[in-house]
Design an enzyme around this catalytic site. Structure first.
Site, PDB file in Angstrom:
ATOM      1  N   ARG A 104       0.010  -3.558   2.561  1.00  0.00           N
ATOM      2  CA  ARG A 104       1.230  -4.209   3.047  1.00  0.00           C
ATOM      3  C   ARG A 104       1.015  -5.450   3.897  1.00  0.00           C
ATOM      4  NH1 ARG A 104       4.823   0.885   4.648  1.00  0.00           N
ATOM      5  NH2 ARG A 104       4.987   1.462   2.475  1.00  0.00           N
ATOM      6  N   HIS A 124       7.270  -4.377   6.575  1.00  0.00           N
ATOM      7  CA  HIS A 124       7.369  -4.023   5.158  1.00  0.00           C
ATOM      8  C   HIS A 124       7.675  -5.294   4.382  1.00  0.00           C
ATOM      9  CE1 HIS A 124       8.413  -2.052   1.445  1.00  0.00           C
ATOM     10  NE2 HIS A 124       8.056  -0.891   1.954  1.00  0.00           N
TER      11      HIS A 124
HETATM   12  C1  SIN Z   1       8.428   2.621   0.925  1.00  0.00           C
HETATM   13  O1  SIN Z   1       9.058   3.396   0.217  1.00  0.00           O
HETATM   14  O2  SIN Z   1       8.085   1.492   0.570  1.00  0.00           O
HETATM   15  C2  SIN Z   1       8.056   3.043   2.283  1.00  0.00           C
HETATM   16  C3  SIN Z   1       6.825   3.814   2.222  1.00  0.00           C
HETATM   17  C4  SIN Z   1       6.198   3.908   3.579  1.00  0.00           C
HETATM   18  O3  SIN Z   1       6.638   3.274   4.530  1.00  0.00           O
HETATM   19  O4  SIN Z   1       5.209   4.627   3.670  1.00  0.00           O
END
Ligand code: SIN
Ligand code: FAD
Length: 535
Positions: free
Chosen positions: A290, A244
């Site tokens: 991402r 992330h």
């Molecule tokens: C987030 O809220 O950025 C996480 C969303 C996800 O992992 O799908």
């Protein structure tokens, strides 16, 4: 002690709980969960669940966005099934009591990276907590469901655990094993108990804990993937670990997530000179998928020698920011960062496992009577990179499909003669070892090796180094495991090492860069490699 039920469910996140609720309509259910009932990745989910609900949105566009993020490896039929089921999933979660955020009587739809429309249904920035609350409340009303906390599954039971008849030379383990349930460690009595069921649903979540920096809670040690692998299940695409892009950079924050919805709301990424650096990397800027944003941040940090980049919300109306992201606002304030006035220091962290136990489109694994759903599984939805907020959705869609498939093809209970054949857990010749410090050290070493050598950018050399170290750890921990009585710490470490090994081996097999797997030796995709990595 032997426990028996029609359905054995391993895990109490969204996937396990949804499956248990549906399964309770056709039989008795035991849910095993290794910590407190709500402790799961689900409980920490922030952004929400993607579903086509806006009048200007379409299933085709959600399918297209998912396929683009997945970089050529998604299974189109699985993507279509998931996307088309999403509005029903939101309806059913609401019927089970989930209170999603509404605006003027309608669901408030957020936006996240890779999505061409506003389609993220959420409960402020605590979506997962609200879903856990609702599903656990609904489950507590079911008479034929037993939920056992602090029960950590040790192994899946297959023919491998049958007692050998006297006079027989060796155990016969079939090529296509059948699952009869699981052994689980009771953390109160410290005994390993036997759970027998005609259907076992593996819903034990992901493995972020194999990395030194992760958004995942302590439970995410990849137990289900490791156990299924040991039992002979096919494991797919483990090289695709999602990082992330934005977790809070603070010595005490333990990779607290700053939701992608914050960027969807207008948050801007800046480097330490205040420059909006995403302009140099991708025309979709902060809302690129991402893998692109995480790699851009990684490159910016390495080029500049900085420790973090910054997320800037100071241009947005303060009241709206506080209203939309109350948890993020409060948590950052606890670290003396007022997100309406200050830049938020952020770094990427391991977040999600796109690979896992391979299933068909009904959640069935390659082991008879063993199903898998949620993050532990690899259905083919995410391909080489998961689109934001498609994970909670996948957990529910495949829990539903699995129970539908099982009830259409009912299974007989396990015959008594088979139950009698299953050996109780054997812990003779094991002893209590006090050298826990060694385990702690090994866990940290593994996490650092994975972070340093098997992270956002990989190379042949780094993977070779990682494999050498993980092989050594595996040898040491296996010996320790055989000598000592079962504890949660040993079980987790053993599983984490197996999962790390699966990630490295899969990464070595993919000789290209695709989606989340970036190899500096092969910086481009190679279309002759568009296939799953299977172990
Ligand atoms: C987030 O809220 O950025 C996480 C969303 C996800 O992992 O799908
Ligand atoms: P989990 O929710 O992780 O549940 C696994 C369960 O299995 C737990 O109860 C655990 O204790 C149990 N378990 C594990 N091993 C054992 C064992 N050996 N024995 C017994 N029990 C065991 N996805 C989205 O779609 N939208 C989001 O907004 C989003 N935000 C996220 C934010 C964070 C911080 C994180 C970490 C993830 C987020 N994700 C999001 C991903 C998503 O939350 C997970 O992929 C999803 O919740 C997984 O659900 P699950 O039921 O498969 O597993």
């Amino acid at each position: 002690m032997i426990h028996q039920a029609d359905y054995l469910v391993i895990g109490s996140g969204i996937a396990g709980l949804f499956f248990a609720l549906k399964a309770s309509e056709s039989g008795s259910v035991i849910v095993l969960t290794k910590k407190d009932r709500a402790e799961s990745n689900t409980n920490y989910a922030q952004g929400g669940i993607s579903a086509v609900l806006a009048p200007d949105d379409s299933f085709d566009e959600h399918v297209r966005d998912t396929l683009i993020a997945g970089a050529g490896l998604c299974k189109r039929d699985i993507v279509e099934i998931t996307v088309h089921n999403a509005p029903d999933v939101i309806k059913e979660l609401t019927e089970f009591g989930t209170r999603f955020t509404k605006k003027k009587g309608k669901l408030d739809l957020g936006r996240e990276g890779g999505h061409s429309h506003h389609r993220i249904v959420h409960a402020h920035d605590l979506t997962g907590k609200e879903i856990e609350r609702a599903l656990l409340t609904a489950l507590s009303k079911k008479k034929n469901v037993r939920l056992l906390e602090h029960s950590m599954v040790v192994e899946l039971i297959t023919e491998h655990h049958f007692a050998v008849r006297k006079g027989t030379q060796k155990k016969r383990t079939p090529k296509n094993p059948t699952c009869y349930g699981a052994y689980a460690f009771n953390n109160q009595t410290h005994d390993v108990e036997m759970f027998v069921a005609s259907t076992t649903m593996l819903a034990s979540g992901g493995c972020g804990q194999i990395y030194a920096h992760t958004t995942n809670p302590q439970i995410a040690t990849g137990d289900g993937i490791a156990m299924a692998y040991r039992a002979g299940a096919v494991i797919a695409n483990m090289e695709f670990i999602q990082f992330h892009p934005t977790t809070l950079y603070h010595p005490k924050a333990q990779s607290f997530l700053i939701s992608e919805a914050v960027r969807g709301f207008g948050g801007i990424l800046r480097n330490s000179s205040g420059e909006r650096f995403m302009e140099r990397y991708d025309e979709r800027l902060e809302l690129a998928p991402r893998d692109v944003v995480a790699r851009s941040i990684d490159s910016e940090l390495k080029k500049r020698g900085d420790d973090c980049v910054y997320l800037d919300l100071t241009h947005l109306p303060a009241e709206n920011v506080r209203e939309h992201f109350p948890n993020i606002y409060k948590t950052c304030l606890d670290f003396s960062i007022d997100i309406t006035k200050d830049l938020i220091p952020v770094v990427p962290a391991a977040h999600y496992c796109c690979g896992g136990v391979q299933t068909d489109n009904n959640g069935a694994t390659s082991i008879t009577n063993l199903y898998a759903c949620g993050e532990v599984s690899c259905t083919g939805l995410h391909g080489a990179n998961r689109l934001a907020s498609n994970s909670l959705l996948e957990g529910v869609v495949f829990a539903k499909r699995a129970i539908k498939h099982i009830t259409l093809h009912p299974k007989k209970s396990i015959p008594t003669d088979i139950v009698k054949k299953i050996k109780p857990w054997d812990d003779t010749e094991t002893y209590n070892n006090e050298e826990w410090v060694l385990l702690q050290h090994d866990r940290k070493e593994l996490q650092n090796v994975m972070w340093d050598y098997v992270g956002i950018v990989r190379s042949k050399l780094r993977l070779q180094r990682a494999l050498r170290r993980v092989n050594l750890l595996q040898k040491e921990v296996e010996e320790f495991f055989k000598r000592t009585r079962v504890t949660e710490e040993t079980l987790e470490l053993r599983n984490m090492i197996t999962v790390a090994w699966l990630v490295i081996k899969s990464a070595q097999l993919r000789k290209e860069s695709r989606g989340l797997h970036y190899m500096s030796d092969y910086p481009l995709p190679n279309d002759s490699s568009i296939k799953d990595t299977l172990l």
